[in-house]
Structures are given as structure tokens and as C-alpha cells.
Design an enzyme around this catalytic site. Structure first.
Site, short mmCIF file in Angstrom:
data_model
loop_
_atom_site.label_atom_id
_atom_site.label_comp_id
_atom_site.label_asym_id
_atom_site.label_seq_id
_atom_site.Cartn_x
_atom_site.Cartn_y
_atom_site.Cartn_z
N GLN A 1 119.17 56.97 27.09
CA GLN A 1 118.44 58.23 26.91
C GLN A 1 118.44 59.05 28.20
O GLN A 1 118.37 58.53 29.29
CB GLN A 1 117.02 57.99 26.42
CG GLN A 1 116.11 57.31 27.41
CD GLN A 1 114.74 56.99 26.83
OE1 GLN A 1 114.47 57.20 25.66
NE2 GLN A 1 113.86 56.48 27.66
N GLU B 1 104.74 59.21 28.84
CA GLU B 1 103.77 59.74 27.86
C GLU B 1 102.58 60.24 28.67
O GLU B 1 101.66 59.49 28.97
CB GLU B 1 103.37 58.63 26.89
CG GLU B 1 104.55 58.01 26.17
CD GLU B 1 104.34 56.55 25.85
OE1 GLU B 1 103.44 55.92 26.43
OE2 GLU B 1 105.06 56.04 24.99
N ASP C 1 112.68 46.77 28.80
CA ASP C 1 113.39 45.52 28.50
C ASP C 1 114.57 45.28 29.43
O ASP C 1 115.20 46.23 29.92
CB ASP C 1 113.93 45.56 27.07
CG ASP C 1 112.89 45.19 26.04
OD1 ASP C 1 112.23 44.14 26.20
OD2 ASP C 1 112.73 45.95 25.06
N SER D 1 97.71 55.54 41.48
CA SER D 1 96.25 55.58 41.63
C SER D 1 95.75 56.98 41.98
O SER D 1 94.76 57.45 41.43
CB SER D 1 95.83 54.58 42.72
OG SER D 1 94.46 54.68 42.98
N SER D 2 96.46 57.66 42.86
CA SER D 2 96.02 59.00 43.28
C SER D 2 96.02 59.99 42.12
O SER D 2 95.17 60.87 42.06
CB SER D 2 96.93 59.53 44.40
OG SER D 2 96.82 58.72 45.54
#
Length: 190
Positions: free
Chosen positions: A174, A129, A119, A102-103
Site C-alpha cells: 500500500q 487512524e 505482520d 507521548s507529546s
């Protein structure tokens, strides 16, 4: 069912849900804070005229690794791939949901564009992203809290968890911000 702080700690203690490195102070009432790693993938706007999800575009992004103590500046309207400092391993009956902080949202930083779901069976660093929707640059510091992972218990274990042969998992294991492999979703007619 969303796991509480007690449930999260119990799953970690039992070794079913793994976070590396684990810091107990990051456990919140119903989530675990995640921190930003020092690697980013920036888009090479001069190499391609457009982004084509059906084509492998290896030079679409470049990896940038920051030196200790160095921040990354995300400019207004900018988009960059980052990743969590933590490596997560989820069992076959737990899934995750990445949310922003939120901040940071109040400063105009979006933690994920669309891919906030993790998953059951996933193992790896979570690719972020990151978008700046503010009208001023935002400084991103490696190690800073960048989001929070909510963990959900499935009603039964997944029959084909992420990473299994039939799941078609593209990002299992990854490390660092991983570029899109959307081209693997397209059938090749040769």
C-alpha cells in the site's frame, strides 16, 4: 523480544529490515520514530447514511493531498486516515507495533484506533487512524514525527508471512492512506 537501537541498526545495515527514506536520527532506544506523509483520506459524510463493513463503499472516503508547506487541520472529534512518510519492509521473522508519541497524546492526538500491529513480511506505508480527542483543532504537518514503530523478533520465521498467497493480505504494497477493505472478509452468497 523487542529490538534495541543497536539491534534495529544491525537489521537495517544487514538489509533485512528496510525503511525508505531512512534517517538514523529517528532511531530511539527501542523504537524508530515515524513521520507523517502529505496524503489523507477524509470521510464523505454526505454520500452514505452509515458505514457497512460488509459492503464495498468506494466513495466513503476521498484522498486529499497537501501542497508543500500546507498543514492538515484535524478538528475535535475528527477522524482521518493518514500514512507514514516511510515505506517499511519487514522480513519473515520480525513484526512491528505502532505506538503514538507521548507529546502528541498529551495534546489529544491518537495515532491509531486499533490497527497498530504490522505482520512479518509486510511491505508498504503504514496507514494511520488519526483521531482528535481534544476540544481544540490540532494542526498536522507533513514530515512531523507522528508515532513510533517498535520491532519484535519472532521465535521462528512466520510459515505464511504477510503477502504470501495463503495469508489473505489485503494491504501489501500500500502507498498512502488506504481505505478499509473489510468487505473482503465477508463471504458472498451468489
Amino acid at each position: 523480544m523487542l529490538l534495541s537501537d543497536r539491534d534495529l541498526r544491525a537489521e537495517i545495515t544487514a538489509g533485512r529490515f528496510s525503511i525508505d527514506p531512512f534517517d538514523d536520527t529517528l532511531v530511539q532506544p527501542s523504537s524508530i520514530d515515524v513521520r507523517l506523509d502529505c496524503m489523507f483520506r477524509v470521510f464523505n459524510n454526505t454520500r452514505y447514511t452509515h458505514i457497512d463493513p460488509a459492503r464495498q463503499q468506494d466513495e466513503l472516503t476521498s484522498l486529499v493531498e497537501l501542497v508543500d508547506g500546507e498543514p492538515f487541520v484535524l478538528h475535535p472529534g475528527g477522524f482521518v486516515l493518514g500514512s507514514t512518510l516511510e515505506l517499511f519492509t519487514l522480513p519473515e521473522d520480525l513484526a512491528g507495533r505502532l505506538e503514538g508519541k507521548s507529546s502528541l497524546g498529551r495534546l489529544g492526538l491518537l495515532t491509531h484506533s486499533t490497527a497498530g500491529f504490522i505482520d512479518p513480511g509486510f511491505c508498504g506505508h503504514i496507514t494511520l487512524e488519526l483521531s482528535n480527542v481534544a476540544n481544540l483543532p490540532i494542526t498536522l504537518w507533513p514530515g512531523m514525527k507522528i508515532g513510533q514503530l517498535c520491532v519484535l523478533r519472532l521465535t521462528s520465521p512466520a510459515e505464511h508471512p504477510y503477502g504470501s498467497a495463503s495469508a489473505g493480505s489485503k494491504y501489501q504494497g500500500q502507498r498512502g492512506p488506504t481505505p478499509s477493505r473489510s468487505y473482503e472478509n465477508f463471504i458472498k452468497n451468489t
